[in-house]
Design a protein around this motif. Structure first.
Motif, PDB file in Angstrom:
ATOM      1  N   GLN A  15       7.075  -0.677  -4.653  1.00  0.00           N
ATOM      2  CA  GLN A  15       8.098  -1.706  -4.817  1.00  0.00           C
ATOM      3  C   GLN A  15       8.109  -2.645  -3.616  1.00  0.00           C
ATOM      4  O   GLN A  15       8.210  -3.864  -3.766  1.00  0.00           O
ATOM      5  CB  GLN A  15       9.471  -1.060  -4.989  1.00  0.00           C
ATOM      6  N   LYS A  16       7.967  -2.095  -2.410  1.00  0.00           N
ATOM      7  CA  LYS A  16       7.924  -2.934  -1.205  1.00  0.00           C
ATOM      8  C   LYS A  16       6.713  -3.859  -1.251  1.00  0.00           C
ATOM      9  O   LYS A  16       6.806  -5.034  -0.871  1.00  0.00           O
ATOM     10  CB  LYS A  16       7.908  -2.066   0.048  1.00  0.00           C
ATOM     11  N   PHE A  17       5.582  -3.332  -1.714  1.00  0.00           N
ATOM     12  CA  PHE A  17       4.400  -4.176  -1.869  1.00  0.00           C
ATOM     13  C   PHE A  17       4.688  -5.325  -2.834  1.00  0.00           C
ATOM     14  O   PHE A  17       4.385  -6.478  -2.550  1.00  0.00           O
ATOM     15  CB  PHE A  17       3.195  -3.362  -2.361  1.00  0.00           C
ATOM     16  N   GLU A  18       5.253  -5.005  -3.999  1.00  0.00           N
ATOM     17  CA  GLU A  18       5.526  -6.029  -5.015  1.00  0.00           C
ATOM     18  C   GLU A  18       6.448  -7.117  -4.478  1.00  0.00           C
ATOM     19  O   GLU A  18       6.232  -8.307  -4.739  1.00  0.00           O
ATOM     20  CB  GLU A  18       6.119  -5.398  -6.284  1.00  0.00           C
ATOM     21  N   THR A  41      -0.778   3.604   1.825  1.00  0.00           N
ATOM     22  CA  THR A  41       0.448   3.499   1.033  1.00  0.00           C
ATOM     23  C   THR A  41       0.167   3.109  -0.413  1.00  0.00           C
ATOM     24  O   THR A  41       1.050   3.216  -1.269  1.00  0.00           O
ATOM     25  CB  THR A  41       1.443   2.484   1.648  1.00  0.00           C
ATOM     26  N   SER A  42      -1.055   2.691  -0.710  1.00  0.00           N
ATOM     27  CA  SER A  42      -1.420   2.294  -2.076  1.00  0.00           C
ATOM     28  C   SER A  42      -1.979   3.450  -2.895  1.00  0.00           C
ATOM     29  O   SER A  42      -2.294   3.275  -4.067  1.00  0.00           O
ATOM     30  CB  SER A  42      -2.450   1.160  -2.037  1.00  0.00           C
ATOM     31  N   VAL A  43      -2.084   4.631  -2.275  1.00  0.00           N
ATOM     32  CA  VAL A  43      -2.688   5.782  -2.952  1.00  0.00           C
ATOM     33  C   VAL A  43      -1.607   6.836  -3.194  1.00  0.00           C
ATOM     34  O   VAL A  43      -1.130   7.482  -2.256  1.00  0.00           O
ATOM     35  CB  VAL A  43      -3.839   6.379  -2.120  1.00  0.00           C
ATOM     36  N   GLU A  44      -1.223   6.988  -4.448  1.00  0.00           N
ATOM     37  CA  GLU A  44      -0.168   7.938  -4.790  1.00  0.00           C
ATOM     38  C   GLU A  44      -0.529   9.344  -4.294  1.00  0.00           C
ATOM     39  O   GLU A  44      -1.645   9.815  -4.501  1.00  0.00           O
ATOM     40  CB  GLU A  44       0.040   7.962  -6.308  1.00  0.00           C
ATOM     41  N   GLY A  45       0.429   9.961  -3.608  1.00  0.00           N
ATOM     42  CA  GLY A  45       0.244  11.318  -3.119  1.00  0.00           C
ATOM     43  C   GLY A  45      -0.352  11.425  -1.734  1.00  0.00           C
ATOM     44  O   GLY A  45      -0.463  12.524  -1.195  1.00  0.00           O
ATOM     45  N   ASP A  53      -0.011  -2.114   3.648  1.00  0.00           N
ATOM     46  CA  ASP A  53      -1.188  -2.950   3.882  1.00  0.00           C
ATOM     47  C   ASP A  53      -1.438  -3.774   2.628  1.00  0.00           C
ATOM     48  O   ASP A  53      -1.514  -3.235   1.524  1.00  0.00           O
ATOM     49  CB  ASP A  53      -2.418  -2.094   4.194  1.00  0.00           C
ATOM     50  N   MET A  54      -1.572  -5.079   2.840  1.00  0.00           N
ATOM     51  CA  MET A  54      -1.793  -6.010   1.743  1.00  0.00           C
ATOM     52  C   MET A  54      -3.061  -6.813   2.015  1.00  0.00           C
ATOM     53  O   MET A  54      -3.359  -7.116   3.167  1.00  0.00           O
ATOM     54  CB  MET A  54      -0.612  -6.974   1.636  1.00  0.00           C
ATOM     55  N   MET A  55      -3.767  -7.144   0.940  1.00  0.00           N
ATOM     56  CA  MET A  55      -4.984  -7.929   1.089  1.00  0.00           C
ATOM     57  C   MET A  55      -4.958  -9.117   0.130  1.00  0.00           C
ATOM     58  O   MET A  55      -5.420  -9.016  -1.010  1.00  0.00           O
ATOM     59  CB  MET A  55      -6.223  -7.064   0.832  1.00  0.00           C
ATOM     60  N   PRO A  56      -4.436 -10.250   0.602  1.00  0.00           N
ATOM     61  CA  PRO A  56      -4.605 -11.463  -0.195  1.00  0.00           C
ATOM     62  C   PRO A  56      -6.069 -11.920  -0.133  1.00  0.00           C
ATOM     63  O   PRO A  56      -6.688 -11.896   0.934  1.00  0.00           O
ATOM     64  CB  PRO A  56      -3.700 -12.488   0.502  1.00  0.00           C
ATOM     65  N   VAL A  57      -6.603 -12.288  -1.274  1.00  0.00           N
ATOM     66  CA  VAL A  57      -7.953 -12.844  -1.357  1.00  0.00           C
ATOM     67  C   VAL A  57      -7.768 -14.320  -1.686  1.00  0.00           C
ATOM     68  O   VAL A  57      -7.065 -14.666  -2.636  1.00  0.00           O
ATOM     69  CB  VAL A  57      -8.788 -12.123  -2.434  1.00  0.00           C
ATOM     70  N   VAL A  58      -8.386 -15.168  -0.859  1.00  0.00           N
ATOM     71  CA  VAL A  58      -8.183 -16.616  -0.983  1.00  0.00           C
ATOM     72  C   VAL A  58      -9.500 -17.341  -1.260  1.00  0.00           C
ATOM     73  O   VAL A  58     -10.580 -16.777  -1.081  1.00  0.00           O
ATOM     74  CB  VAL A  58      -7.527 -17.189   0.297  1.00  0.00           C
ATOM     75  N   ARG A  59      -9.376 -18.579  -1.655  1.00  0.00           N
ATOM     76  CA  ARG A  59     -10.561 -19.396  -1.953  1.00  0.00           C
ATOM     77  C   ARG A  59     -11.291 -19.815  -0.673  1.00  0.00           C
ATOM     78  O   ARG A  59     -12.509 -19.834  -0.636  1.00  0.00           O
ATOM     79  CB  ARG A  59     -10.146 -20.629  -2.754  1.00  0.00           C
ATOM     80  N   ASP A  60     -10.538 -20.158   0.375  1.00  0.00           N
ATOM     81  CA  ASP A  60     -11.137 -20.673   1.616  1.00  0.00           C
ATOM     82  C   ASP A  60     -10.398 -20.080   2.816  1.00  0.00           C
ATOM     83  O   ASP A  60      -9.238 -20.431   3.072  1.00  0.00           O
ATOM     84  CB  ASP A  60     -11.049 -22.201   1.623  1.00  0.00           C
ATOM     85  N   LEU A 121     -10.168   7.138  -3.322  1.00  0.00           N
ATOM     86  CA  LEU A 121      -9.119   8.115  -3.008  1.00  0.00           C
ATOM     87  C   LEU A 121      -8.223   8.356  -4.219  1.00  0.00           C
ATOM     88  O   LEU A 121      -7.752   9.476  -4.438  1.00  0.00           O
ATOM     89  CB  LEU A 121      -8.290   7.661  -1.808  1.00  0.00           C
ATOM     90  N   ARG A 122      -8.000   7.340  -5.016  1.00  0.00           N
ATOM     91  CA  ARG A 122      -7.207   7.496  -6.245  1.00  0.00           C
ATOM     92  C   ARG A 122      -7.951   8.348  -7.268  1.00  0.00           C
ATOM     93  O   ARG A 122      -7.345   9.130  -7.993  1.00  0.00           O
ATOM     94  CB  ARG A 122      -6.887   6.134  -6.858  1.00  0.00           C
ATOM     95  N   ALA A 123      -9.263   8.180  -7.343  1.00  0.00           N
ATOM     96  CA  ALA A 123     -10.069   8.880  -8.349  1.00  0.00           C
ATOM     97  C   ALA A 123     -10.375  10.327  -7.976  1.00  0.00           C
ATOM     98  O   ALA A 123     -10.619  11.151  -8.854  1.00  0.00           O
ATOM     99  CB  ALA A 123     -11.382   8.126  -8.588  1.00  0.00           C
ATOM    100  N   TYR A 124     -10.378  10.642  -6.692  1.00  0.00           N
ATOM    101  CA  TYR A 124     -10.751  11.973  -6.217  1.00  0.00           C
ATOM    102  C   TYR A 124      -9.611  12.581  -5.391  1.00  0.00           C
ATOM    103  O   TYR A 124      -9.580  12.451  -4.159  1.00  0.00           O
ATOM    104  CB  TYR A 124     -12.041  11.915  -5.407  1.00  0.00           C
ATOM    105  N   PRO A 125      -8.675  13.283  -6.070  1.00  0.00           N
ATOM    106  CA  PRO A 125      -7.520  13.851  -5.367  1.00  0.00           C
ATOM    107  C   PRO A 125      -7.894  14.807  -4.234  1.00  0.00           C
ATOM    108  O   PRO A 125      -7.180  14.880  -3.232  1.00  0.00           O
ATOM    109  CB  PRO A 125      -6.749  14.589  -6.465  1.00  0.00           C
ATOM    110  N   GLU A 126      -9.010  15.502  -4.369  1.00  0.00           N
ATOM    111  CA  GLU A 126      -9.414  16.433  -3.305  1.00  0.00           C
ATOM    112  C   GLU A 126      -9.809  15.672  -2.033  1.00  0.00           C
ATOM    113  O   GLU A 126      -9.541  16.129  -0.914  1.00  0.00           O
ATOM    114  CB  GLU A 126     -10.543  17.370  -3.761  1.00  0.00           C
ATOM    115  N   VAL A 127     -10.403  14.510  -2.191  1.00  0.00           N
ATOM    116  CA  VAL A 127     -10.756  13.670  -1.045  1.00  0.00           C
ATOM    117  C   VAL A 127      -9.478  13.074  -0.454  1.00  0.00           C
ATOM    118  O   VAL A 127      -9.285  13.064   0.768  1.00  0.00           O
ATOM    119  CB  VAL A 127     -11.758  12.561  -1.445  1.00  0.00           C
TER     120      VAL A 127
END
Length: 174
Positions: A15-18, A41-45, A53-60, A121-127
Motif C-alpha cells: 500500500q505504501k508503494f502504491e 519489501t516487494s517480496v511477500e514473506g 524501494d521503487m524503480m521508475p523506468v523513464v524514456r530519457d 525470490l517470489r518464485a522460489y520461497p526457499e531462496v
C-alpha cells in the motif's frame, strides 16, 4: 550512524508503494514508462529493512535531472547517480528513511537485474527464506554497521542476481 533494522514482512508495504507510485506517476507524467516495486519489501514473506524501494523506468534518464526540484517538494533528496552509472537516486527521510527511488532509462540492464532478482525470490520461497535468514543474522551481527551488513550479503546477492537474471531471461523467451 544508521542502525541496521530488519523486520518481518509487512503487507502494508504494498500500500505504501502504491501511494508513493501514484505521486511519482503524476510527477514524471509522460516521461514515465513504468514504476516497479523492487527490493525486499516487494517480496511477500521476506524479512526486510522497512524502506520501500521503487524503480521508475523513464524514456530519457538525462531529463530526470529536470525533476529534482519537484522531487524535493515531495520530501526526496536527489543524490545523482550515487555510484551506479545511468541511474538517478532519490531517498526520502534522512534519519529514518522510508523510500528509495532508483530511476533508470528504458533498456538499461539494471532494470532487468532488479526485476529478475525480485521475481526469482517470489518464485522460489526457499531462496527467499534463505535470504531472509541471512539478512536477520547479519543485522544481529552488525546492528550499528550498515556497511558490514551490506558486505555480509554481497556475495550471496551477486550470485543470486546472476542465477535470477539467467532464469528471468529464459522465462521471458518462453
Amino acid at each position: 550512524m544508521r542502525k541496521v533494522e530488519v523486520v518481518k514482512y509487512n503487507p502494508e508495504w504494498n500500500q505504501k508503494f502504491e501511494e508513493e507510485a501514484s505521486k511519482l506517476s503524476r510527477l514524471f507524467e509522460e516521461e514515465l514508462v513504468a514504476i516497479h516495486h523492487i527490493g525486499s519489501t516487494s517480496v511477500e514473506g521476506l524479512a526486510a529493512k522497512p524502506i520501500i524501494d521503487m524503480m521508475p523506468v523513464v524514456r530519457d534518464i538525462e531529463r530526470v535531472d529536470d525533476y529534482t526540484e519537484r522531487m524535493e517538494t515531495l520530501g526526496y533528496r536527489g543524490l545523482g547517480e550515487y555510484g551506479i552509472p545511468k541511474r538517478r537516486y532519490f531517498r526520502k527521510g534522512e534519519e529514518e528513511r522510508t523510500v528509495h527511488v532508483h530511476v533508470f532509462e528504458e533498456g538499461n540492464p539494471d532494470v532487468i537485474r532488479h526485476l529478475a532478482f525480485r521475481d526469482y525470490l517470489r518464485a522460489y520461497p526457499e531462496v527467499r527464506d534463505a535470504y531472509g535468514e541471512l539478512k536477520l543474522q547479519l543485522a544481529a551481527q552488525h546492528p550499528d554497521d550498515m556497511e558490514g551488513y551490506i558486505q555480509g550479503k554481497h556475495d550471496w546477492v551477486i550470485e543470486t542476481e546472476r542465477l535470477a537474471t539467467k532464469w528471468y531471461k529464459e522465462n521471458q523467451d518462453a
